[in-house]
Design a protein around this motif. Structure first.
Motif, short mmCIF file in Angstrom:
data_model
loop_
_atom_site.label_atom_id
_atom_site.label_comp_id
_atom_site.label_asym_id
_atom_site.label_seq_id
_atom_site.Cartn_x
_atom_site.Cartn_y
_atom_site.Cartn_z
N PRO A 17 0.80 -1.21 0.00
CA PRO A 17 0.00 0.00 0.00
C PRO A 17 0.84 1.26 0.00
CG PRO A 17 0.17 -0.76 2.22
CD PRO A 17 0.99 -1.70 1.35
N ALA A 18 2.15 1.17 0.09
CA ALA A 18 3.00 2.35 0.25
C ALA A 18 3.51 2.91 -1.06
CB ALA A 18 4.18 2.01 1.16
N GLY A 19 3.02 2.42 -2.19
CA GLY A 19 3.47 2.92 -3.47
C GLY A 19 4.84 2.38 -3.87
N ARG A 20 5.31 1.41 -3.16
CA ARG A 20 6.58 0.76 -3.49
C ARG A 20 6.36 -0.74 -3.36
NH1 ARG A 20 10.38 -0.51 1.09
NH2 ARG A 20 9.07 -0.58 2.91
N PHE A 31 6.67 -1.41 7.07
CA PHE A 31 5.86 -0.41 7.74
C PHE A 31 4.57 -1.05 8.21
CE2 PHE A 31 8.46 2.09 4.79
CZ PHE A 31 8.93 3.08 5.64
N THR A 32 3.88 -0.40 9.15
CA THR A 32 2.63 -0.92 9.68
C THR A 32 1.61 -1.14 8.56
OG1 THR A 32 2.99 0.14 11.82
CG2 THR A 32 0.73 -0.47 11.28
N ALA A 33 1.50 -0.21 7.64
CA ALA A 33 0.53 -0.34 6.55
C ALA A 33 0.83 -1.55 5.67
CB ALA A 33 0.50 0.94 5.71
N GLU A 34 2.10 -1.82 5.42
CA GLU A 34 2.48 -2.97 4.61
C GLU A 34 2.17 -4.28 5.33
OE1 GLU A 34 6.23 -1.14 2.11
OE2 GLU A 34 6.58 -1.81 4.16
N TYR A 37 -1.55 -4.84 5.36
CA TYR A 37 -2.01 -5.28 4.04
C TYR A 37 -1.78 -6.78 3.85
CZ TYR A 37 -2.27 -5.79 -1.00
OH TYR A 37 -2.58 -6.22 -2.26
N LEU A 38 -0.60 -7.25 4.23
CA LEU A 38 -0.28 -8.67 4.07
C LEU A 38 -1.13 -9.56 5.00
CD1 LEU A 38 3.59 -8.48 3.74
CD2 LEU A 38 1.94 -8.96 1.93
N LEU A 39 -1.55 -9.00 6.13
CA LEU A 39 -2.38 -9.75 7.08
C LEU A 39 -3.87 -9.57 6.82
CD1 LEU A 39 -0.34 -8.94 10.31
CD2 LEU A 39 -0.51 -11.16 9.16
N ARG A 71 9.33 -12.03 8.02
CA ARG A 71 9.19 -13.42 8.43
C ARG A 71 8.15 -13.58 9.54
NH1 ARG A 71 14.90 -14.82 10.16
NH2 ARG A 71 15.34 -12.71 10.67
N ASP A 72 8.00 -12.57 10.41
CA ASP A 72 7.00 -12.62 11.48
C ASP A 72 5.59 -12.46 10.92
OD1 ASP A 72 9.00 -12.96 13.38
OD2 ASP A 72 9.23 -10.79 13.67
N ILE A 73 5.47 -11.73 9.83
CA ILE A 73 4.17 -11.54 9.19
C ILE A 73 3.76 -12.80 8.43
CG2 ILE A 73 2.90 -10.17 7.48
CD1 ILE A 73 3.66 -8.71 10.14
N ASP A 74 4.72 -13.44 7.79
CA ASP A 74 4.44 -14.64 6.99
C ASP A 74 4.25 -15.90 7.84
OD1 ASP A 74 4.59 -13.15 4.68
OD2 ASP A 74 6.69 -13.64 4.29
N ALA A 75 4.64 -15.83 9.11
CA ALA A 75 4.55 -17.02 9.98
C ALA A 75 3.12 -17.44 10.27
CB ALA A 75 5.27 -16.76 11.29
#
Length: 75
Positions: A17-20, A31-34, A37-39, A71-75
């Protein structure tokens, strides 16, 4: 309702969501927004989870900056 612009291309999911592009490296700091988004959560929900002691592990960078390791988000 108007039709989409003919030159409009679909947004690549890796560009939100950060334009990158969202880094795929498991050690990347998001970032929190990224992370939200993934979660499939809102950034506010992720912040509330963090304040209540839940959610994924985060890294505090200074007094206000917070990042999440991929890696913590993908876990």
């Amino acid at each position: 309702m108007s039709a989409p612009h003919p030159d409009a291309s679909p947004v690549c999911s890796s560009e939100k969501p950060a334009g990158r592009p969202i880094p795929e490296n498991p050690d990347a700091l998001l970032f929190t927004a990224e992370a939200a988004y993934l979660l499939a959560l809102s950034a506010r929900t992720l912040e509330a989870m963090r304040l209540k002691g839940g959610g994924p592990t985060y890294i505090a960078l200074g007094r206000r900056a917070v990042r999440y390791r991929r890696r913590d988000i993908d876990a």
